[in-house]
Write an enzyme that holds these catalytic residues in place. Structure first.
Site: not given
Ligand SMILES: *[C@@H]1O[C@H](CO)[C@@H](O)[C@H](O)[C@H]1NC(C)=O
Ligand SMILES: *[C@@H]1O[C@H](CO)[C@@H](O)[C@H](O)[C@H]1NC(C)=O
Length: 318
Positions: A98, A152, A154, A162, A201, A206, A212, A215-216
């Site tokens: 993280e 995408v 969440s 962002r 995409y 975040n 950093y 997987e995005k």
């Protein structure tokens, strides 16, 4: 005589490797779960690293060659570290994937950990979320594109960079938003085929921190076959992992509108250019915690023995 000598030196004439003692890595908390996966004896052989065993059996504390503590559980369960049972000189590893924005309580861990396992390139055990690796054979066909840009998300919070950028882009670019925050959740196996139909995409991290890249970028964009539009560390960091023409960096534009115009007005040959790397490289996703932990064994002989992170928080925030 010659054969005998080779035998004594521990290497067969065929060049078989010298057998190494089995290393045991104790995983104190299995990440994000109470139930560790079934681990066969020689766990890491499966990932090409022989002589390495992962175990979640805490009875091995006295004998383990290293112990790994995953930060999330230290934070959420406030579990106490077994400091009074720690064998002298046993290396302890702090592990987290993280970003600093989502990592709290590091000031509790001064002078405890010897090694860091993370996505930061200067980690003792560096484990990126993905990488490109060479491949030969025919280039996989590019998915058929019928839509412009997908995102995408969440956890949408207006204060995040962002979210701000999305708000600025949306009036100029057709962005289809999926995920929990949008009311259009995607099932686990639907993400890649859905994104594949899009030209771009939005690989917006975040939070923006040194190295950093998650997987995005690797999975949601590159592995899906869409061009990543990245918001994250500087362009130079991405270029350490992928060719400079494999992604669009938002910092290259002076405004969201200018970025949108670039994406929308791009012709087909320019667009195809973003995929030139696929002729010789392919994406390898590195999301498996077992493989990440096995990397400790691969690095083990080279890791500094007497190092201690006196101020892990400052190191990680830097
Ligand atoms: C954990 O390790 C101890 C010591 O090696 C062993 O006696 C015990 O059977 C192990 N427990 C499990 C569940 O494997
Ligand atoms: C496509 O766009 C690129 C870059 O904007 C330009 O250099 C190229 O000439 C264009 N190709 C065609 C066929 O229009």
């Amino acid at each position: 005589m010659v054969i005998w000598l080779f035998w004594v030196l521990g290497s067969a004439p065929g060049g078989a490797p010298v057998p190494q003692p089995m290393l045991t890595i104790l995983i104190w908390h299995w990440p994000f779960t109470n139930r560790p996966p079934e681990l066969p004896g020689d766990t890491c052989a499966h990932y090409g690293m022989a002589g390495c065993r992962l175990s979640a059996n805490r009875s091995l504390l006295a004998s383990a060659d290293a112990v790994v503590f995953h930060h999330r559980e230290l934070e959420t369960r406030r579990s106490r570290l077994p400091l009074d049972q720690r064998p002298r000189g046993q290396p302890w590893v702090w592990a987290s994937m993280e970003s600093p924005s989502n990592t709290h309580g590091l000031h509790h861990f001064r002078g405890i950990f010897n090694w860091v396992l993370s996505y930061r390139r200067d980690s003792d055990i560096f484990v990126p979320y993905g990488r490109l690796e060479p491949h030969s054979g025919p280039t996989p066909p590019l998915p058929v594109k019928s839509k412009m840009a997908a995102w995408v998300v969440s956890n949408f919070q207006e204060r995040q960079q962002r979210a701000k950028l999305y708000r600025q882009l949306a009036p100029h670019l057709q962005v289809d938003v999926f995920g929990r925050a949008s009311g259009r959740p995607l099932c686990a196996n639907c993400l890649l085929p859905t994104v594949a139909r899009y030209r771009f995409y939005l690989s917006f991290e975040n939070s923006q921190h040194r190295d950093y890249i998650t997987e995005k970028f690797w999975r949601n964009a590159l592995a899906a076959g869409a061009v990543p539009v990245v918001l994250g560390p500087p362009r130079a960091t991405y270029e350490a992992f992928v060719p400079p023409d494999a992604f669009v960096h938002v910092d290259d534009f002076s405004s969201a509108r200018e970025l949108a115009v670039f994406l929308v007005s791009m012709n087909e040959s320019r667009y195809r250019g973003f995929f030139a790397w696929r002729d010789r490289l392919r994406v390898r996703l590195l999301g498996d915690w077992r493989e990440r932990f096995c990397t400790i064994c691969a690095r083990y002989p080279y890791l500094p023995r007497s190092q201690v992170y006196e101020d892990l928080e400052s190191w990680f925030q830097a």
